[in-house]
Design a protein around this motif. Sequence first.
Motif, PDB file in Angstrom:
ATOM      1  N   ARG A 146      -5.578   8.093  -0.013  1.00  0.00           N
ATOM      2  CA  ARG A 146      -4.193   8.452  -0.313  1.00  0.00           C
ATOM      3  C   ARG A 146      -3.261   8.224   0.881  1.00  0.00           C
ATOM      4  NH1 ARG A 146      -2.474  14.670  -1.898  1.00  0.00           N
ATOM      5  NH2 ARG A 146      -0.209  14.369  -1.944  1.00  0.00           N
ATOM      6  N   ILE A 147      -2.054   7.798   0.565  1.00  0.00           N
ATOM      7  CA  ILE A 147      -0.972   7.685   1.547  1.00  0.00           C
ATOM      8  C   ILE A 147       0.104   8.694   1.165  1.00  0.00           C
ATOM      9  CG2 ILE A 147       0.893   6.215   2.418  1.00  0.00           C
ATOM     10  CD1 ILE A 147      -0.942   3.832   2.083  1.00  0.00           C
ATOM     11  N   GLY A 148       0.628   9.419   2.133  1.00  0.00           N
ATOM     12  CA  GLY A 148       1.656  10.429   1.873  1.00  0.00           C
ATOM     13  C   GLY A 148       2.890   9.840   1.216  1.00  0.00           C
ATOM     14  N   ASP A 153       0.839  -1.214   0.000  1.00  0.00           N
ATOM     15  CA  ASP A 153       0.000   0.000   0.000  1.00  0.00           C
ATOM     16  C   ASP A 153       0.871   1.260   0.000  1.00  0.00           C
ATOM     17  OD1 ASP A 153      -2.389  -1.465   0.125  1.00  0.00           O
ATOM     18  OD2 ASP A 153      -2.357  -1.509   2.319  1.00  0.00           O
ATOM     19  N   ILE A 154       1.916   1.228   0.826  1.00  0.00           N
ATOM     20  CA  ILE A 154       2.806   2.385   0.912  1.00  0.00           C
ATOM     21  C   ILE A 154       3.495   2.629  -0.424  1.00  0.00           C
ATOM     22  CG2 ILE A 154       4.939   3.239   1.980  1.00  0.00           C
ATOM     23  CD1 ILE A 154       4.018   1.942   4.580  1.00  0.00           C
ATOM     24  N   LYS A 155       3.914   1.559  -1.079  1.00  0.00           N
ATOM     25  CA  LYS A 155       4.564   1.707  -2.381  1.00  0.00           C
ATOM     26  C   LYS A 155       3.609   2.292  -3.408  1.00  0.00           C
ATOM     27  CE  LYS A 155       7.954  -2.022  -1.867  1.00  0.00           C
ATOM     28  NZ  LYS A 155       8.359  -3.377  -2.338  1.00  0.00           N
ATOM     29  N   LYS A 179       7.078   6.241   2.307  1.00  0.00           N
ATOM     30  CA  LYS A 179       8.020   5.247   1.782  1.00  0.00           C
ATOM     31  C   LYS A 179       9.287   5.153   2.627  1.00  0.00           C
ATOM     32  CE  LYS A 179       9.973   8.678  -1.393  1.00  0.00           C
ATOM     33  NZ  LYS A 179      10.057   9.130  -2.802  1.00  0.00           N
ATOM     34  N   TYR A 180       9.609   6.216   3.366  1.00  0.00           N
ATOM     35  CA  TYR A 180      10.832   6.217   4.150  1.00  0.00           C
ATOM     36  C   TYR A 180      10.766   5.314   5.369  1.00  0.00           C
ATOM     37  CZ  TYR A 180      12.030  10.254   1.252  1.00  0.00           C
ATOM     38  OH  TYR A 180      12.289  11.084   0.195  1.00  0.00           O
ATOM     39  N   ILE A 181       9.564   4.900   5.786  1.00  0.00           N
ATOM     40  CA  ILE A 181       9.468   4.038   6.962  1.00  0.00           C
ATOM     41  C   ILE A 181       9.285   2.573   6.594  1.00  0.00           C
ATOM     42  CG2 ILE A 181       8.474   5.936   8.318  1.00  0.00           C
ATOM     43  CD1 ILE A 181       5.781   4.250   8.174  1.00  0.00           C
ATOM     44  N   SER A 182       9.115   2.259   5.332  1.00  0.00           N
ATOM     45  CA  SER A 182       8.830   0.873   4.942  1.00  0.00           C
ATOM     46  C   SER A 182      10.105   0.098   4.656  1.00  0.00           C
ATOM     47  CB  SER A 182       7.917   0.841   3.727  1.00  0.00           C
ATOM     48  OG  SER A 182       8.559   1.401   2.599  1.00  0.00           O
TER      49      SER A 182
END
Length: 275
Positions: A266-268, A254-256, A272-275
Amino acid sequence: MNKVLRRFLFYLIGFLVAISYLSYRYLYLEGANDFHKEILVTAAFAVVIGCFTGIIEIVKAHGKYFWIALRCFLLIPNKKVYVSLSYLLRIKIPGDEKYFLVKGGKINQYQPVGGVYKLVGNKDLYKDWKAAPNADGKNPKDLRFFVSAKFVPKIISWFYSRKDRETGVWREFSEELVETQILSATNFKSIRAEYLGTEENILCKQTRFKDEEYHTLIYDIFQIELNTKQLKEFKKLLKSSSFNEKYAFVSEDDIKKECFNEHKTRIGQHAKYIS
């Protein structure tokens, strides 16, 4: 960094002058006398070697930040830059492989817990760097502001010195999760955060704000290490609701994709920096 740039320019000018003389001596000057052959040529080669060595040492010592500083001082010194210096919290539920996000307050999206650092002490960025506050102007202590590009190298150096600014992550965690009663104050009187690294996006082209051409975004990334009671509470939240108006549990995929809920929500991008 100003001293470093002056040294670099000194070496560069010396190198170019010496190369220019050697080119003149061997390509154009016919019948050179002994003064040219024995003194000036020797001196020119010594200058070339010395200046070239000095340039290499400067570049090695300062790496990419040297080139950033050179660009800021020589190419875009007066361009308007939006600067945001912040931290993001990676909250991952082991076993379920879900990441915990919260609903953004300013933008209609879900994003990692975290936010911009705040100034502490007597640091005055508006005086030191002639900064202008962020558009909302509500929190002048927030490290989110506009500045001329020529100050960006100093800001980066100051940020990594960790002086006169927050270094902990509890404030945003408490404001976003405890004070909003998403989590209980009983189990979350404190947290343990492990620093994972820093993500930089320096002088990227952006036009989000009026008259602003570049963004400089720096994110410190921390992972929250949950104790047994804290993990149990997060798992209870997940079981109760994986997605509501306050928070969401999402997958790495989902984050990607920067969205979930059948692509409706929507996801900010910075998640991506936390995944």
